[in-house]
Scaffold this active site. Structure first.
Site, PDB file in Angstrom:
ATOM      1  N   GLY A  46       0.836  -1.198   0.000  1.00  0.00           N
ATOM      2  CA  GLY A  46       0.000   0.000   0.000  1.00  0.00           C
ATOM      3  C   GLY A  46       0.868   1.243   0.000  1.00  0.00           C
ATOM      4  O   GLY A  46       2.014   1.212   0.463  1.00  0.00           O
ATOM      5  N   GLN A  51       3.001   9.979   1.024  1.00  0.00           N
ATOM      6  CA  GLN A  51       4.332   9.361   1.140  1.00  0.00           C
ATOM      7  C   GLN A  51       5.233   9.700  -0.042  1.00  0.00           C
ATOM      8  O   GLN A  51       6.444   9.509   0.032  1.00  0.00           O
ATOM      9  CB  GLN A  51       4.210   7.840   1.271  1.00  0.00           C
ATOM     10  CG  GLN A  51       3.600   7.394   2.595  1.00  0.00           C
ATOM     11  CD  GLN A  51       3.427   5.891   2.617  1.00  0.00           C
ATOM     12  OE1 GLN A  51       2.444   5.374   2.106  1.00  0.00           O
ATOM     13  NE2 GLN A  51       4.377   5.185   3.186  1.00  0.00           N
ATOM     14  N   CYS A 100       5.846  -0.257   7.047  1.00  0.00           N
ATOM     15  CA  CYS A 100       5.527   0.961   6.301  1.00  0.00           C
ATOM     16  C   CYS A 100       6.748   1.367   5.489  1.00  0.00           C
ATOM     17  O   CYS A 100       7.867   1.352   6.010  1.00  0.00           O
ATOM     18  CB  CYS A 100       5.156   2.067   7.289  1.00  0.00           C
ATOM     19  SG  CYS A 100       4.769   3.625   6.481  1.00  0.00           S
ATOM     20  N   LEU A 101       6.536   1.715   4.218  1.00  0.00           N
ATOM     21  CA  LEU A 101       7.668   2.103   3.370  1.00  0.00           C
ATOM     22  C   LEU A 101       8.340   3.379   3.878  1.00  0.00           C
ATOM     23  O   LEU A 101       9.483   3.645   3.527  1.00  0.00           O
ATOM     24  CB  LEU A 101       7.195   2.288   1.918  1.00  0.00           C
ATOM     25  CG  LEU A 101       6.681   1.005   1.246  1.00  0.00           C
ATOM     26  CD1 LEU A 101       6.124   1.308  -0.138  1.00  0.00           C
ATOM     27  CD2 LEU A 101       7.770  -0.052   1.167  1.00  0.00           C
ATOM     28  N   HIS A 142      -4.403   1.755   7.657  1.00  0.00           N
ATOM     29  CA  HIS A 142      -3.002   2.201   7.746  1.00  0.00           C
ATOM     30  C   HIS A 142      -2.749   3.317   6.728  1.00  0.00           C
ATOM     31  O   HIS A 142      -2.175   4.355   7.064  1.00  0.00           O
ATOM     32  CB  HIS A 142      -2.072   0.999   7.497  1.00  0.00           C
ATOM     33  CG  HIS A 142      -0.624   1.346   7.387  1.00  0.00           C
ATOM     34  ND1 HIS A 142       0.325   0.854   8.253  1.00  0.00           N
ATOM     35  CD2 HIS A 142       0.051   2.121   6.496  1.00  0.00           C
ATOM     36  CE1 HIS A 142       1.517   1.330   7.908  1.00  0.00           C
ATOM     37  NE2 HIS A 142       1.377   2.096   6.845  1.00  0.00           N
ATOM     38  N   GLU A 143      -3.188   3.108   5.484  1.00  0.00           N
ATOM     39  CA  GLU A 143      -2.948   4.106   4.429  1.00  0.00           C
ATOM     40  C   GLU A 143      -3.756   5.371   4.689  1.00  0.00           C
ATOM     41  O   GLU A 143      -3.287   6.483   4.456  1.00  0.00           O
ATOM     42  CB  GLU A 143      -3.284   3.527   3.049  1.00  0.00           C
ATOM     43  CG  GLU A 143      -2.469   2.305   2.634  1.00  0.00           C
ATOM     44  CD  GLU A 143      -0.977   2.473   2.808  1.00  0.00           C
ATOM     45  OE1 GLU A 143      -0.488   3.609   2.689  1.00  0.00           O
ATOM     46  OE2 GLU A 143      -0.299   1.478   3.091  1.00  0.00           O
ATOM     47  N   HIS A 146      -2.109   7.838   6.870  1.00  0.00           N
ATOM     48  CA  HIS A 146      -1.122   8.710   6.212  1.00  0.00           C
ATOM     49  C   HIS A 146      -1.777  10.001   5.719  1.00  0.00           C
ATOM     50  O   HIS A 146      -1.138  11.058   5.711  1.00  0.00           O
ATOM     51  CB  HIS A 146      -0.473   8.000   5.018  1.00  0.00           C
ATOM     52  CG  HIS A 146       0.601   7.019   5.398  1.00  0.00           C
ATOM     53  ND1 HIS A 146       1.743   7.401   6.053  1.00  0.00           N
ATOM     54  CD2 HIS A 146       0.708   5.678   5.202  1.00  0.00           C
ATOM     55  CE1 HIS A 146       2.521   6.326   6.237  1.00  0.00           C
ATOM     56  NE2 HIS A 146       1.901   5.270   5.735  1.00  0.00           N
TER      57      HIS A 146
END
Ligand code: NI
Length: 182
Positions: A46, A51, A100-101, A142-143, A146
């Site tokens: 995701g 991000q 997470c990236l 989660h996304e 952000h």
């Protein structure tokens, strides 16, 4: 298509509140395609526009974990969520070991509502209203965090968060050492 640089903590741009997408047009579709390419390359499941330094309410996901073909490629199932809204989070929670990236190589258990009803627009501007569960519900929440400047480690206890940050420091030091000797 293009691979975009991914912001990592503690970059303050990850803390901005993203704005709604005003019109689903070619620029938005190009951004979504670039985000998917960036996510696949990372690799991740995701990615939120925030991000990649675009503070708009847009996220992409692909939870496909299908078998690889002869070329080592998996069947892709990209999903694009524009202006997503969560309605009716369930009272029962599930725990998932999240990563997470923007927090490279770090994982921690996070508890979130197990089921959520979500409303969003797709890349054609069509409205959807679906109940999501399992990893899809977890990943979407989660996304969506952000888009509101929240990172998964914010959900951890102070002690666990400090442990993750310490491990991240160590990981980054090792990475730069590897680079120095490469
Ligand atoms: Ni993330």
């Amino acid at each position: 298509m293009a691979i975009l640089p991914i912001l990592e903590i503690p970059d303050p741009r990850l803390r901005r509140i993203s704005e709604p997408v005003q019109e689903v047009n070619d620029a938005i579709r190009t951004l979504a395609a670039d985000m998917l390419e960036t996510m696949y390359a990372a690799p991740g499941i995701g990615l939120a526009a925030a991000q990649v330094d675009v503070p708009l309410r847009l996220l992409v996901m692909d939870l496909t974990d299908g078998p690889e073909d002869a070329d080592g490629n998996r069947t892709k199932n990209p999903r694009i969520f524009i202006n997503p809204e969560i309605l009716d989070p369930s009272e029962d929670y599930s725990v998932y070991n999240e990563g997470c990236l923007s927090v490279p190589d770090q994982y921690a258990d996070v508890e979130r509502p197990a089921t959520v009803r979500v409303r969003w627009l797709d890349e054609q501007g069509l409205a959807h209203d679906e109940v999501l569960e399992g990893l899809l519900a977890t990943c979407l929440q989660h996304e969506m965090d952000h888009l509101n400047g929240i990172i998964f480690i914010d959900h951890l206890s102070r002690l666990k968060r400090l442990m993750v940050l310490k491990k991240l420091d160590k990981f980054r030091q090792e990475q730069s050492r590897k680079k120095a000797f490469a």
